[in-house]
Write a protein that holds these residues in place. Structure first.
Motif, PDB file in Angstrom:
ATOM      1  N   LEU A  52       0.842  -1.183   0.000  1.00 24.58           N
ATOM      2  CA  LEU A  52       0.000   0.000   0.000  1.00 24.58           C
ATOM      3  C   LEU A  52       0.887   1.247   0.000  1.00 24.58           C
ATOM      4  N   ARG A  53       0.309   2.368  -0.328  1.00 24.56           N
ATOM      5  CA  ARG A  53       1.023   3.645  -0.315  1.00 24.56           C
ATOM      6  C   ARG A  53       0.230   4.660   0.501  1.00 24.56           C
ATOM      7  N   THR A  54       0.941   5.386   1.345  1.00 24.80           N
ATOM      8  CA  THR A  54       0.312   6.468   2.084  1.00 24.80           C
ATOM      9  C   THR A  54       0.171   7.676   1.152  1.00 24.80           C
ATOM     10  N   PRO A  55      -0.636   8.679   1.532  1.00 22.51           N
ATOM     11  CA  PRO A  55      -0.736   9.886   0.694  1.00 22.51           C
ATOM     12  C   PRO A  55       0.618  10.542   0.425  1.00 22.51           C
ATOM     13  N   SER A  56       1.576  10.328   1.346  1.00 23.57           N
ATOM     14  CA  SER A  56       2.919  10.900   1.165  1.00 23.57           C
ATOM     15  C   SER A  56       3.814  10.007   0.306  1.00 23.57           C
ATOM     16  N   GLY A  57       3.299   8.816  -0.067  1.00 24.16           N
ATOM     17  CA  GLY A  57       4.062   7.940  -0.943  1.00 24.16           C
ATOM     18  C   GLY A  57       4.860   6.863  -0.237  1.00 24.16           C
ATOM     19  N   TYR A  58       4.753   6.771   1.099  1.00 21.92           N
ATOM     20  CA  TYR A  58       5.504   5.758   1.821  1.00 21.92           C
ATOM     21  C   TYR A  58       4.852   4.384   1.661  1.00 21.92           C
ATOM     22  N   ARG A  59       5.701   3.341   1.594  1.00 18.54           N
ATOM     23  CA  ARG A  59       5.204   1.971   1.480  1.00 18.54           C
ATOM     24  C   ARG A  59       4.683   1.485   2.825  1.00 18.54           C
ATOM     25  N   LYS A  60       3.560   0.768   2.778  1.00 24.80           N
ATOM     26  CA  LYS A  60       3.009   0.129   3.968  1.00 24.80           C
ATOM     27  C   LYS A  60       2.664  -1.318   3.626  1.00 24.80           C
ATOM     28  N   TYR A  61       3.085  -2.233   4.483  1.00 32.08           N
ATOM     29  CA  TYR A  61       2.921  -3.654   4.236  1.00 32.08           C
ATOM     30  C   TYR A  61       1.984  -4.273   5.264  1.00 32.08           C
ATOM     31  N   THR A  62       1.131  -5.191   4.796  1.00 37.79           N
ATOM     32  CA  THR A  62       0.301  -5.982   5.700  1.00 37.79           C
ATOM     33  C   THR A  62       1.054  -7.255   6.086  1.00 37.79           C
ATOM     34  N   GLN A  63       0.485  -8.003   7.033  1.00 34.91           N
ATOM     35  CA  GLN A  63       1.101  -9.269   7.423  1.00 34.91           C
ATOM     36  C   GLN A  63       1.127 -10.239   6.240  1.00 34.91           C
ATOM     37  N   ALA A  64       0.095 -10.192   5.392  1.00 38.90           N
ATOM     38  CA  ALA A  64       0.066 -11.066   4.215  1.00 38.90           C
ATOM     39  C   ALA A  64       1.179 -10.705   3.239  1.00 38.90           C
ATOM     40  N   HIS A  65       1.453  -9.395   3.089  1.00 37.64           N
ATOM     41  CA  HIS A  65       2.576  -8.981   2.252  1.00 37.64           C
ATOM     42  C   HIS A  65       3.887  -9.555   2.787  1.00 37.64           C
ATOM     43  N   ILE A  66       4.062  -9.471   4.102  1.00 38.95           N
ATOM     44  CA  ILE A  66       5.304  -9.945   4.726  1.00 38.95           C
ATOM     45  C   ILE A  66       5.461 -11.443   4.507  1.00 38.95           C
ATOM     46  N   GLU A  67       4.371 -12.184   4.668  1.00 47.42           N
ATOM     47  CA  GLU A  67       4.449 -13.632   4.485  1.00 47.42           C
ATOM     48  C   GLU A  67       4.792 -13.986   3.049  1.00 47.42           C
ATOM     49  N   ARG A  68       4.224 -13.262   2.101  1.00 52.00           N
ATOM     50  CA  ARG A  68       4.512 -13.544   0.690  1.00 52.00           C
ATOM     51  C   ARG A  68       5.975 -13.207   0.364  1.00 52.00           C
ATOM     52  N   LEU A  69       6.483 -12.138   0.932  1.00 52.43           N
ATOM     53  CA  LEU A  69       7.889 -11.799   0.749  1.00 52.43           C
ATOM     54  C   LEU A  69       8.778 -12.897   1.320  1.00 52.43           C
ATOM     55  N   ARG A  70       8.417 -13.389   2.501  1.00 49.44           N
ATOM     56  CA  ARG A  70       9.222 -14.445   3.119  1.00 49.44           C
ATOM     57  C   ARG A  70       9.228 -15.704   2.263  1.00 49.44           C
ATOM     58  N   GLN A  71       8.073 -16.042   1.708  1.00 52.08           N
ATOM     59  CA  GLN A  71       7.999 -17.218   0.848  1.00 52.08           C
ATOM     60  C   GLN A  71       8.844 -17.039  -0.411  1.00 52.08           C
ATOM     61  N   ALA A  72       8.829 -15.817  -0.963  1.00 51.92           N
ATOM     62  CA  ALA A  72       9.661 -15.546  -2.140  1.00 51.92           C
ATOM     63  C   ALA A  72      11.138 -15.685  -1.800  1.00 51.92           C
ATOM     64  N   LEU A  73      11.531 -15.214  -0.626  1.00 54.69           N
ATOM     65  CA  LEU A  73      12.936 -15.306  -0.212  1.00 54.69           C
ATOM     66  C   LEU A  73      13.354 -16.748   0.032  1.00 54.69           C
ATOM     67  N   VAL A  74      12.420 -17.571   0.525  1.00 55.89           N
ATOM     68  CA  VAL A  74      12.706 -19.004   0.689  1.00 55.89           C
ATOM     69  C   VAL A  74      12.938 -19.653  -0.670  1.00 55.89           C
ATOM     70  N   LEU A  75      12.083 -19.336  -1.631  1.00 57.04           N
ATOM     71  CA  LEU A  75      12.232 -19.897  -2.975  1.00 57.04           C
ATOM     72  C   LEU A  75      13.564 -19.486  -3.589  1.00 57.04           C
ATOM     73  N   GLN A  76      13.966 -18.263  -3.333  1.00 58.62           N
ATOM     74  CA  GLN A  76      15.225 -17.778  -3.896  1.00 58.62           C
ATOM     75  C   GLN A  76      16.424 -18.405  -3.177  1.00 58.62           C
ATOM     76  N   ARG A  77      16.362 -18.461  -1.852  1.00 52.54           N
ATOM     77  CA  ARG A  77      17.503 -18.952  -1.071  1.00 52.54           C
ATOM     78  C   ARG A  77      17.652 -20.469  -1.139  1.00 52.54           C
TER      79      ARG A  77
END
Length: 229
Positions: A52-77
């Motif tokens: 997600l993006r705040t009105p100021s443009g900063y990134r915001k992540y949900t727990q689901a985003h974090i889990e998907r990132l972790r799974q991607a890093l597992v696949l890569q590593r």
């Protein structure tokens, strides 16, 4: 695996806790010590997640985003999957498919657990390999001398077992390891020439992509050589 529907559901839930990119980095560093904010931005730019993006443009992540990132890093590593293959994996999953991991195995829940590692006893128990064979594989440099192993080590040790049963012991496979290390060095020098000496997510991804192409070509050349005999 976290599917796109879960990401969208959390993104539209006003009660969902949101995390900054710095918080995500700290959370994931527990399992990926070399992770950086630039790597997280790179994964986003390549389409792994869409925070997600705040009105100021900063990134915001949900727990689901974090889990998907972790799974991607597992696949890569642990599976050495380049980012484009990881994106294809998630795309098929989001479409309701059952994508396979490298080696032909379908997803197992334990692979994406927070700590997808096995100790030596667990590795031997799951594969049924004798401790002597594991010691020989370590001595030959086919597996690392570690106290814990990634889940992918199961597939590797099983392959070593099958080859040993056919008469190709770890001692005979030293040349395979030396050849692979020489090829990796060629890939590393190529990546440095194209992407610079400084380590970066882009250079790591470039190396993984070259390694993936190399494996396709190596397997094809080997098959042709076998058929000619």
């Amino acid at each position: 695996m976290v599917k796109l529907t879960a990401l969208r559901a959390q993104a539209t839930d006003s009660s969902t806790q949101l995390f900054t990119i710095g918080q995500v980095e700290q959370l994931l560093k527990r399992d990926f010590s070399d992770l950086s904010a630039s790597k997280l931005r790179y994964l986003q730019d390549r389409g792994v997640v869409d925070p997600l993006r705040t009105p100021s443009g900063y990134r915001k992540y949900t727990q689901a985003h974090i889990e998907r990132l972790r799974q991607a890093l597992v696949l890569q590593r642990d599976y050495f999957m380049p980012i484009d293959k990881i994106v294809e994996y998630f795309t098929e999953l989001d479409a309701g498919g059952a994508p396979q991991l490298p080696g032909g195995a379908q997803e197992a829940p334990s692979i994406f657990s927070p700590h997808p590692v096995l100790n030596r006893e667990e590795l031997l128990r799951i594969t049924g390999a004798p401790a002597k064979l594991l010691a020989e594989a370590i001595s030959a440099g086919l597996l690392p001398a570690a106290e814990v192993y990634p889940a992918d080590a199961v597939k590797e040790l099983e392959a070593i077992m099958r080859m040993a049963e056919a008469g190709l012991t770890p001692r005979h496979l030293r040349a395979l390891r030396l050849g692979a290390e020489k090829d990796a060095e060629v890939i590393r020098h190529t990546a440095i020439a194209r992407k610079g000496k400084a380590p970066s997510p882009e250079r790591s991804e470039f190396e993984l992509q070259l390694a993936s192409h190399y494996e396709v070509l190596r397997a094809a050349v080997m098959r042709r050589a076998i058929k000619r005999r």
